[in-house]
Design a protein around this motif. Structure first.
Motif, PDB file in Angstrom:
ATOM      1  N   MET A  57       0.964  -1.166   0.081  1.00  0.00           N
ATOM      2  CA  MET A  57       0.105  -0.096  -0.012  1.00  0.00           C
ATOM      3  C   MET A  57       0.878   1.392  -0.172  1.00  0.00           C
ATOM      4  O   MET A  57       1.898   1.418   0.571  1.00  0.00           O
ATOM      5  N   ILE A  58       0.412   2.131  -0.707  1.00  0.00           N
ATOM      6  CA  ILE A  58       1.173   3.601  -0.568  1.00  0.00           C
ATOM      7  C   ILE A  58       0.423   4.640   0.016  1.00  0.00           C
ATOM      8  O   ILE A  58      -0.887   4.483  -0.008  1.00  0.00           O
ATOM      9  N   ALA A  59       0.862   5.788   0.317  1.00  0.00           N
ATOM     10  CA  ALA A  59      -0.061   6.808   0.930  1.00  0.00           C
ATOM     11  C   ALA A  59      -0.748   7.671  -0.265  1.00  0.00           C
ATOM     12  O   ALA A  59      -0.140   7.982  -1.443  1.00  0.00           O
ATOM     13  N   SER A  60      -2.077   8.169   0.274  1.00  0.00           N
ATOM     14  CA  SER A  60      -2.395   9.290  -0.386  1.00  0.00           C
ATOM     15  C   SER A  60      -3.156  10.270   0.470  1.00  0.00           C
ATOM     16  O   SER A  60      -4.391  10.166   0.825  1.00  0.00           O
ATOM     17  N   PHE A  61      -2.179  10.961   1.331  1.00  0.00           N
ATOM     18  CA  PHE A  61      -2.705  11.555   2.601  1.00  0.00           C
ATOM     19  C   PHE A  61      -3.019  12.828   2.106  1.00  0.00           C
ATOM     20  O   PHE A  61      -2.267  13.464   1.022  1.00  0.00           O
ATOM     21  N   SER A  62      -3.964  13.540   2.980  1.00  0.00           N
ATOM     22  CA  SER A  62      -4.387  14.994   2.733  1.00  0.00           C
ATOM     23  C   SER A  62      -4.076  15.563   4.006  1.00  0.00           C
ATOM     24  O   SER A  62      -2.921  16.391   3.907  1.00  0.00           O
ATOM     25  N   ARG A  63      -4.691  15.485   5.038  1.00  0.00           N
ATOM     26  CA  ARG A  63      -4.447  16.338   6.334  1.00  0.00           C
ATOM     27  C   ARG A  63      -3.071  15.875   6.673  1.00  0.00           C
ATOM     28  O   ARG A  63      -2.387  16.808   7.099  1.00  0.00           O
ATOM     29  N   ALA A  64      -2.772  14.695   6.758  1.00  0.00           N
ATOM     30  CA  ALA A  64      -1.290  14.217   7.331  1.00  0.00           C
ATOM     31  C   ALA A  64      -0.255  14.866   6.444  1.00  0.00           C
ATOM     32  O   ALA A  64       0.661  15.009   7.049  1.00  0.00           O
ATOM     33  N   PHE A  65      -0.486  15.048   5.095  1.00  0.00           N
ATOM     34  CA  PHE A  65       0.661  15.448   4.189  1.00  0.00           C
ATOM     35  C   PHE A  65       0.864  16.780   4.567  1.00  0.00           C
ATOM     36  O   PHE A  65       2.063  17.345   4.442  1.00  0.00           O
ATOM     37  N   THR A  66      -0.195  17.961   4.864  1.00  0.00           N
ATOM     38  CA  THR A  66       0.051  19.203   4.997  1.00  0.00           C
ATOM     39  C   THR A  66       0.098  19.618   6.432  1.00  0.00           C
ATOM     40  O   THR A  66       0.317  20.907   6.723  1.00  0.00           O
ATOM     41  N   GLU A  67       0.128  18.597   7.445  1.00  0.00           N
ATOM     42  CA  GLU A  67       0.494  18.856   8.519  1.00  0.00           C
ATOM     43  C   GLU A  67       1.477  19.798   8.962  1.00  0.00           C
ATOM     44  O   GLU A  67       2.750  19.300   8.520  1.00  0.00           O
ATOM     45  N   GLY A  68       1.113  20.814   9.783  1.00  0.00           N
ATOM     46  CA  GLY A  68       2.644  21.406  10.268  1.00  0.00           C
ATOM     47  C   GLY A  68       2.997  22.849   9.232  1.00  0.00           C
ATOM     48  O   GLY A  68       3.532  23.753   9.651  1.00  0.00           O
ATOM     49  N   LEU A  69       2.110  22.947   8.132  1.00  0.00           N
ATOM     50  CA  LEU A  69       2.525  24.000   7.133  1.00  0.00           C
ATOM     51  C   LEU A  69       1.588  25.315   7.469  1.00  0.00           C
ATOM     52  O   LEU A  69       0.663  25.142   8.250  1.00  0.00           O
ATOM     53  N   SER A  70       2.358  26.182   7.499  1.00  0.00           N
ATOM     54  CA  SER A  70       1.698  27.693   7.804  1.00  0.00           C
ATOM     55  C   SER A  70       1.990  28.732   6.792  1.00  0.00           C
ATOM     56  O   SER A  70       3.383  28.718   6.466  1.00  0.00           O
ATOM     57  N   LYS A  71       0.967  29.580   6.404  1.00  0.00           N
ATOM     58  CA  LYS A  71       1.429  30.732   5.656  1.00  0.00           C
ATOM     59  C   LYS A  71       2.342  31.416   6.134  1.00  0.00           C
ATOM     60  O   LYS A  71       3.152  32.226   5.465  1.00  0.00           O
ATOM     61  N   GLN A  72       2.433  31.527   7.412  1.00  0.00           N
ATOM     62  CA  GLN A  72       3.350  32.403   8.320  1.00  0.00           C
ATOM     63  C   GLN A  72       4.896  32.107   8.071  1.00  0.00           C
ATOM     64  O   GLN A  72       5.634  33.106   8.496  1.00  0.00           O
ATOM     65  N   GLN A  73       5.053  30.810   7.848  1.00  0.00           N
ATOM     66  CA  GLN A  73       6.464  30.365   7.490  1.00  0.00           C
ATOM     67  C   GLN A  73       7.166  31.122   6.600  1.00  0.00           C
ATOM     68  O   GLN A  73       6.468  31.387   5.631  1.00  0.00           O
ATOM     69  N   SER A  74       8.470  31.432   6.643  1.00  0.00           N
ATOM     70  CA  SER A  74       9.464  31.816   5.770  1.00  0.00           C
ATOM     71  C   SER A  74       9.440  30.652   4.615  1.00  0.00           C
ATOM     72  O   SER A  74       9.103  29.547   5.079  1.00  0.00           O
ATOM     73  N   ASP A  75       9.805  31.181   3.422  1.00  0.00           N
ATOM     74  CA  ASP A  75      10.029  30.066   2.254  1.00  0.00           C
ATOM     75  C   ASP A  75      10.938  28.890   2.684  1.00  0.00           C
ATOM     76  O   ASP A  75      10.595  27.755   2.435  1.00  0.00           O
ATOM     77  N   GLN A  76      12.219  28.995   3.666  1.00  0.00           N
ATOM     78  CA  GLN A  76      12.920  27.940   4.076  1.00  0.00           C
ATOM     79  C   GLN A  76      12.112  27.121   5.043  1.00  0.00           C
ATOM     80  O   GLN A  76      12.158  25.885   5.058  1.00  0.00           O
ATOM     81  N   GLU A  77      11.454  27.775   6.131  1.00  0.00           N
ATOM     82  CA  GLU A  77      10.833  27.019   7.005  1.00  0.00           C
ATOM     83  C   GLU A  77       9.695  26.198   6.318  1.00  0.00           C
ATOM     84  O   GLU A  77       9.485  24.962   6.575  1.00  0.00           O
ATOM     85  N   PHE A  78       8.788  26.776   5.413  1.00  0.00           N
ATOM     86  CA  PHE A  78       7.844  26.092   4.632  1.00  0.00           C
ATOM     87  C   PHE A  78       8.505  24.668   3.934  1.00  0.00           C
ATOM     88  O   PHE A  78       8.061  23.759   3.948  1.00  0.00           O
ATOM     89  N   ALA A  79       9.845  24.986   3.318  1.00  0.00           N
ATOM     90  CA  ALA A  79      10.253  23.878   2.545  1.00  0.00           C
ATOM     91  C   ALA A  79      10.798  22.875   3.413  1.00  0.00           C
ATOM     92  O   ALA A  79      10.706  21.600   3.181  1.00  0.00           O
ATOM     93  N   ASP A  80      11.330  23.294   4.538  1.00  0.00           N
ATOM     94  CA  ASP A  80      12.046  22.246   5.517  1.00  0.00           C
ATOM     95  C   ASP A  80      10.748  21.344   5.898  1.00  0.00           C
ATOM     96  O   ASP A  80      10.801  20.182   6.355  1.00  0.00           O
ATOM     97  N   THR A  81       9.612  22.032   6.184  1.00  0.00           N
ATOM     98  CA  THR A  81       8.432  21.330   7.023  1.00  0.00           C
ATOM     99  C   THR A  81       7.859  20.373   5.841  1.00  0.00           C
ATOM    100  O   THR A  81       7.607  19.132   6.297  1.00  0.00           O
ATOM    101  N   ILE A  82       7.595  20.969   4.885  1.00  0.00           N
ATOM    102  CA  ILE A  82       7.204  19.958   3.591  1.00  0.00           C
ATOM    103  C   ILE A  82       8.239  18.758   3.224  1.00  0.00           C
ATOM    104  O   ILE A  82       7.594  17.586   3.049  1.00  0.00           O
ATOM    105  N   ASN A  83       9.263  18.914   3.218  1.00  0.00           N
ATOM    106  CA  ASN A  83      10.192  18.112   3.078  1.00  0.00           C
ATOM    107  C   ASN A  83      10.144  16.858   4.071  1.00  0.00           C
ATOM    108  O   ASN A  83      10.312  15.822   3.550  1.00  0.00           O
ATOM    109  N   THR A  84      10.148  17.401   5.376  1.00  0.00           N
ATOM    110  CA  THR A  84      10.093  16.263   6.399  1.00  0.00           C
ATOM    111  C   THR A  84       8.775  15.563   6.117  1.00  0.00           C
ATOM    112  O   THR A  84       8.997  14.170   6.323  1.00  0.00           O
ATOM    113  N   SER A  85       7.594  16.130   5.935  1.00  0.00           N
ATOM    114  CA  SER A  85       6.622  15.139   5.575  1.00  0.00           C
ATOM    115  C   SER A  85       6.723  14.498   4.453  1.00  0.00           C
ATOM    116  O   SER A  85       6.458  13.261   4.634  1.00  0.00           O
TER     117      SER A  85
END
Length: 296
Positions: free
Chosen positions: A258-286
Motif C-alpha cells: 500500500m502507498i500513501a495518499s494523504f491529505s491532512r497528514a501530508f500538509t500537517e505543520g504547514l503555515s502561511k506565516q512560515q518563511s520559504d525556508q521553514e515551509f520547504a523544511d516542513t514539507i520536505n520532512t512530511s
C-alpha cells in the motif's frame, strides 16, 4: 502516449500520491490549519485564491519531486488554474513528471444504512471531457462507511464501481474511495464486509480493465493484500482519515504494497506565516516520512 507513460509511473514508480483536493466543504478547515482564518476572505472565489496559493507553494517547492511524489489529486478549481504560468496538471506532469488526478465527486448524500453514498453527478461526462484537455491520468471519488451494514456497504461499493466504469469508458483511471470512518467502533467488521464487496465488484470489470483503490488504513496488518495482488487493481493507496501523520505512517508500514495518499497528514505543520525556508523544511520532512512509509 502520455497515458501509457503515466500508467507505468504509477505501476512501477516508488513514492506516494499527495491529496491536494479539498473542495468547498473542507477548504475552510484546510485553510485554518494553514493559518488563514475565515476573516481573511469574504467569498468562495477569494477562499479558492487562498487555497490555490497554498497548493502552488507546495507544488513549486523543490522538495516536491518525482523521486518521492508519484502523483497529486486536484480539485476541479485547481485544475483550471495555473502554476508557474501553466495549467496545474500540465505543470505537474510536464515540469515535474508527477501524475495528475482529478477529484470528481460532488460530495456526500445524507447518511442512511450506516453509510454516505455520493451525491448524483449529472455533469460527470462534461467534467471528464474537460479533464481530457489536460494531462490528467485519473480521477478520485469518495464515499464514507460508518457501520457494518452489508446493504449499506454494498450500495457504496456498487455505486463506486458503476461510476468507475463510466470513467474507464472515457479513458481515465478511477480511484475508488470507500472510506471507513476511523472512529467507527466496529471498524474491522466494516473492513471485512468492504473487502468482500470490493472483490465481488472487481469481477464485474472486464479482464482488461483496472481500477485503483483508496482505503482507510486497516486494523489488521496486511488485511488488503488480496486486493493489492488482484490483477484488476493497479494500486491500493491509503487515506490518513484523521490519523496524525506519525500514526498514519506507522500503520502504513504494517501494510506492505500500500502507498500513501494523504491529505491532512501530508500538509500537517504547514503555515502561511512560515518563511520559504521553514515551509520547504516542513514539507520536505512530511514528504520524506510519508515516502519512507510508502516504500515498504
Amino acid at each position: 502516449m502520455e497515458y501509457q507513460k503515466q500508467l507505468q509511473r504509477i505501476k512501477n514508480g516508488s513514492g506516494f500520491i499527495a491529496a491536494l483536493d479539498q473542495s468547498g466543504g473542507s477548504t475552510p478547515k484546510a485553510l485554518e490549519n494553514y493559518g488563514v482564518m475565515g476573516d481573511a476572505y469574504d467569498n468562495d472565489e477569494a477562499m479558492f485564491d487562498q487555497v490555490h496559493e497554498m497548493r502552488a507553494r507546495i507544488m513549486t517547492c523543490d522538495c516536491f519531486d518525482n523521486e518521492r511524489v508519484l502523483g497529486a489529486i486536484l480539485f476541479e478549481d485547481t485544475m483550471e488554474r495555473a502554476v508557474n504560468g501553466k495549467p496545474t496538471a500540465n505543470y505537474l506532469w510536464e515540469d515535474k513528471q508527477i501524475v495528475p488526478f482529478l477529484k470528481v465527486d460532488k460530495g456526500l448524500a445524507e447518511r442512511m444504512n450506516g453509510v454516505q453514498v455520493m451525491r448524483p453527478m449529472p455533469n460527470l461526462d462534461l467534467l471528464l471531457d474537460k479533464a481530457k484537455n489536460y494531462p490528467v491520468f485519473g480521477t478520485k471519488m469518495r464515499s464514507v462507511i460508518y457501520e457494518p451494514s452489508v446493504d449499506g456497504i454494498e450500495l457504496v461499493v456498487q455505486q463506486q464501481f458503476d461510476v468507475a466504469k463510466q470513467i474507464l469508458s472515457k479513458g481515465l483511471m478511477p480511484i475508488v474511495e470507500p472510506e471507513i470512518d476511523i472512529n467507527s467502533d466496529k471498524k474491522h467488521d466494516c473492513e471485512l464486509i468492504l473487502k468482500t464487496s470490493i472483490l465481488h465488484n472487481l469481477e464485474r470489470l472486464n479482464d482488461e480493465q483496472q481500477v485503483m483503490l483508496k482505503l482507510t488504513l486497516p486494523e489488521e496488518a496486511g488485511f488488503y493484500q488480496e486486493l493489492i495482488d488482484h490483477p484488476k487493481v493497479l494500486k491500493v493507496v491509503a487515506l490518513s482519515g484523521g490519523y496524525s501523520r506519525t500514526d498514519a505512517c506507522a500503520k502504513l508500514k504494517q501494510n506492505p504494497g500500500m502507498i500513501a495518499s494523504f491529505s491532512r497528514a501530508f500538509t500537517e505543520g504547514l503555515s502561511k506565516q512560515q518563511s520559504d525556508q521553514e515551509f520547504a523544511d516542513t514539507i520536505n520532512t512530511s514528504i520524506n516520512e510519508i515516502y519512507q512509509a510508502s516504500k515498504i
